[in-house]
Design an enzyme around this catalytic site. Structure first.
Site, PDB file in Angstrom:
ATOM      1  N   LYS A  56      35.339   2.561  -6.815  1.00 42.10           N
ATOM      2  CA  LYS A  56      36.790   2.764  -6.794  1.00 42.10           C
ATOM      3  C   LYS A  56      37.421   2.313  -5.489  1.00 42.10           C
ATOM      4  CE  LYS A  56      37.197   7.562  -5.278  1.00 42.10           C
ATOM      5  NZ  LYS A  56      37.735   7.225  -3.983  1.00 42.10           N
ATOM      6  N   ASP A  57      36.626   2.202  -4.426  1.00 44.09           N
ATOM      7  CA  ASP A  57      37.146   1.788  -3.125  1.00 44.09           C
ATOM      8  C   ASP A  57      37.031   0.276  -2.886  1.00 44.09           C
ATOM      9  OD1 ASP A  57      37.849   4.377  -2.406  1.00 44.09           O
ATOM     10  OD2 ASP A  57      35.906   4.781  -1.496  1.00 44.09           O
ATOM     11  N   THR A  98      45.893  16.109  -1.718  1.00 49.66           N
ATOM     12  CA  THR A  98      45.258  14.888  -2.199  1.00 49.66           C
ATOM     13  C   THR A  98      45.641  13.754  -1.267  1.00 49.66           C
ATOM     14  OG1 THR A  98      44.931  13.354  -4.037  1.00 49.66           O
ATOM     15  CG2 THR A  98      47.129  14.295  -3.800  1.00 49.66           C
ATOM     16  N   SER A 100      45.224  10.594  -2.572  1.00 48.93           N
ATOM     17  CA  SER A 100      45.344   9.516  -3.557  1.00 48.93           C
ATOM     18  C   SER A 100      46.780   9.328  -4.046  1.00 48.93           C
ATOM     19  CB  SER A 100      44.435   9.846  -4.750  1.00 48.93           C
ATOM     20  OG  SER A 100      44.780   9.101  -5.877  1.00 48.93           O
ATOM     21  N   GLY A 121      39.597  14.037   4.801  1.00 48.04           N
ATOM     22  CA  GLY A 121      38.386  14.667   5.307  1.00 48.04           C
ATOM     23  C   GLY A 121      37.258  14.569   4.307  1.00 48.04           C
ATOM     24  N   THR A 125      35.001  19.550   4.318  1.00 49.05           N
ATOM     25  CA  THR A 125      36.276  19.853   4.979  1.00 49.05           C
ATOM     26  C   THR A 125      37.344  20.201   3.957  1.00 49.05           C
ATOM     27  OG1 THR A 125      35.740  18.407   6.838  1.00 49.05           O
ATOM     28  CG2 THR A 125      38.088  18.894   6.473  1.00 49.05           C
TER      29      THR A 125
END
Length: 170
Positions: A56-57, A98, A100, A121, A125
């Site tokens: 997804k990245d 979020t 996103s 984070g 975290t």
């Protein structure tokens, strides 16, 4: 890899990316490949033989000399909400974390009465911030929780909440 090739020597090298270092919102950073450019460069430079990364990245075009060679079995692609049983269960004005833009847009459509805040984070975290009440809830990828064997959160129906392309795939 070690299971498939007994005796194979593997050295894992963590690469800190711009996305890891810069904790501003993704909209404020305004760049592509925040979590992959440095990883790809390590492969191109020969500092790594291969890289494992979340699909997804990935950017639409990989760095010259890089290719997708394998995609292991995909982990769950859906998102989960941590801190509530469901998005509909949150009280009006609740704070949801979020990072996103996709999740922000979905929340704005489903629950415009919620206060959505940037939430960065690592997984530990983020979970700690929910537990400590920094936010009322957080939206996270089920795949990240599954890979780290963390049992937390309630699934969000992917028919109503579209997962990111490539989410859950390495």
């Amino acid at each position: 890899m070690r299971d498939a090739h007994p005796g194979l020597e593997v050295e894992i090298r963590a690469v800190e990316t711009r996305g890891d270092k810069d904790q501003r919102s993704f909209a404020a950073i305004g760049a592509k490949g925040l979590f992959v450019a440095e990883v790809e460069q390590a492969v191109v430079d020969g500092r790594a033989d291969l890289a494992v990364h979340s699909a997804k990245d990935l950017t639409a075009q990989l760095a010259e000399g890089c290719a997708i060679l394998c995609v292991p079995r995909r982990a769950p692609a859906h998102d989960v909400i941590v801190g509530a049983d469901g998005i509909e269960d949150l009280p009006s004005g609740a704070t949801v974390g979020t990072s996103s833009m996709r999740r922000r847009a979905l929340l704005a459509e489903l629950r415009p009465d919620l206060d959505v805040v940037d939430f960065r984070g690592n997984l530990d975290t983020r979970l700690r911030k929910v537990q400590e009440g920094v936010v009322d809830a957080a939206i996270l990828a089920a795949a990240g929780l599954a890979r780290l064997e963390v049992k937390a959160g309630s699934p969000i129906d992917p028919d109503r909440w579209v997962p990111a392309p490539g989410q859950g795939a390495l």
